[in-house]
Design an enzyme around this catalytic site. Sequence first.
Site, PDB file in Angstrom:
ATOM      1  N   GLU A 154       0.883  -1.168   0.000  1.00 33.31           N
ATOM      2  CA  GLU A 154       0.000   0.000   0.000  1.00 33.31           C
ATOM      3  C   GLU A 154       0.908   1.201   0.000  1.00 33.31           C
ATOM      4  OE1 GLU A 154      -2.864   2.533   2.829  1.00 33.31           O
ATOM      5  OE2 GLU A 154      -3.039   0.360   3.100  1.00 33.31           O
ATOM      6  N   CYS A 168      -4.586   7.250   4.927  1.00 31.11           N
ATOM      7  CA  CYS A 168      -4.299   6.829   3.554  1.00 31.11           C
ATOM      8  C   CYS A 168      -5.479   7.098   2.630  1.00 31.11           C
ATOM      9  CB  CYS A 168      -3.915   5.353   3.518  1.00 31.11           C
ATOM     10  SG  CYS A 168      -4.894   4.311   4.586  1.00 31.11           S
TER      11      CYS A 168
END
Length: 525
Positions: free
Chosen positions: A257, A294
């Site tokens: 990620e 995020c």
Amino acid sequence: MSVQPVLINGEWRPSTGSKTFTRINPANREVLSGEFPVSPWEEIEEALEAAHAAFKEVRDFEPERFADFLEAYAAEIETRIDDIVTAANEETALPVSPRLKDGEMVRTIDQLRQAAKAARNRAWTLPTIDTKTNIRSMLGPIGPVAVFGPNNFPLAFNSIAGGDFAAAVAAGNPVIAKGHSAHPRTTQLLAESAAHAAETTNMPKGFVQLVYRTSHEDGARLVADKRLGATGYTGARHAGLFLKEAADKGGNPIYLELSSINPVFILPNALSERLDDLVEQFVGSCLMGTGQFCTNPGLVVLRAGDQAEQFISAVAKKFEEAPAGTLLGEGVEQSLRAGIVAIQRTGAHIVTGNKPVDESRCCFANTLLRSTGKQFLEDPAGHQEEAFGNSSLLVVCDSDEEVIAVAEQLEGNLTGCIYSETNGADDALYDRLAGELRRHVGRLLNDKMPTGVAVSPAMNHGGPYPATGHPGFTAVGIPASLRRFAILECYDNVRSHRLPPALRDENTIDGLSRFVDGEWTDRSL
């Protein structure tokens, strides 16, 4: 200062390395007590060897063994909540309440228990049987997993307690946790609970291990090592791609990620219908946790007009009125400033912010930038530079066609959101936009900001590059997250008693559905 021990092969022991690091409290920039070691390759190799030996022992364990460990671990954490939360607060400046104790800690414990449930019911293994050919397959554990955790979620994404850890263990794999340098004491406390849970549930010594930091070169050697099954990484793009190159050369899967600006498209009639509400939602989402999520909305696309100007003015006013939160550390502060500078190079200009506000702590002014659709299309990559923190870029387009063209130039993102008018006045534009946006995001939202990431079986916390390294997997959502740390095991004409229980003719596992000859069924053959 005393140097803290590492957890290798079931023992807390002094590191063999000579290099150490310290940490700071971002709320006052003061150095916190205690030093933490940088593990040399010899120590990492010991961890690899111990994990490899542990995998040989656990690969034939019944799934209940892993579930027992995860449940025991969750219970251990519950006895130490205050100590763990206090350490996380000191190292990250994230508030004890409601963020750490009432939110992230609850989620962390729940993830571990959800993973335990998934291990027990085995549905994640997707047992498949073709009776005509007598070929059978299912997902099984891939081998030792290295987990690199991020700085922004010291509990829920922690390398030895978070989602990647829980998924890897539930799938039947030992874990080597590589802690984040911003919150090593938090990770140490969690590791103590994990080690005790492993001992009480009779797991092998090398089943859970912890090192705090490695050199970049040794991190690359770790992810490429043949004794490793896979890696889970959450963090900065440049470091993740460095590890990916090494893992790819070694033939090991790595699930990344990396970065995401999470575009939000606010269509014209939605602004007319509920402008004030949209301002509140956007500001709340963008500045939540000082923008260090995020899924923070880092790009907002608007159609030019009076309503768009009102929206921008109202957002700017609220950015100026809201206090600038504390950032996670000096590195985040520096990268935020650099990201804003990079976006300005495209011709985007500052609406508000872009200045230091309190040198006594790690922080930066709430910053809003503005550009045009034309400028975006002249330099799409530059406009999509991630400025991780309390900032966002507004792109104002002159036409529907320009809105669609911006969507076509988007990089991969974790999320993408479209706000439209309630009674359908924006539907024509929505229909054109949604199909294009869908290609660029892992999770498509309507009429809500992207910062909530529920631990739901249906969740996708993934997306096309550069949001992640592979668009087909999720880091959040059980049981799907387990499948990253698995290998597809196929059995061709293998005698029934030699098969895993899930693939035998007699289905003795309560509630387990199997894909038999093209249909899902829980019946025996």
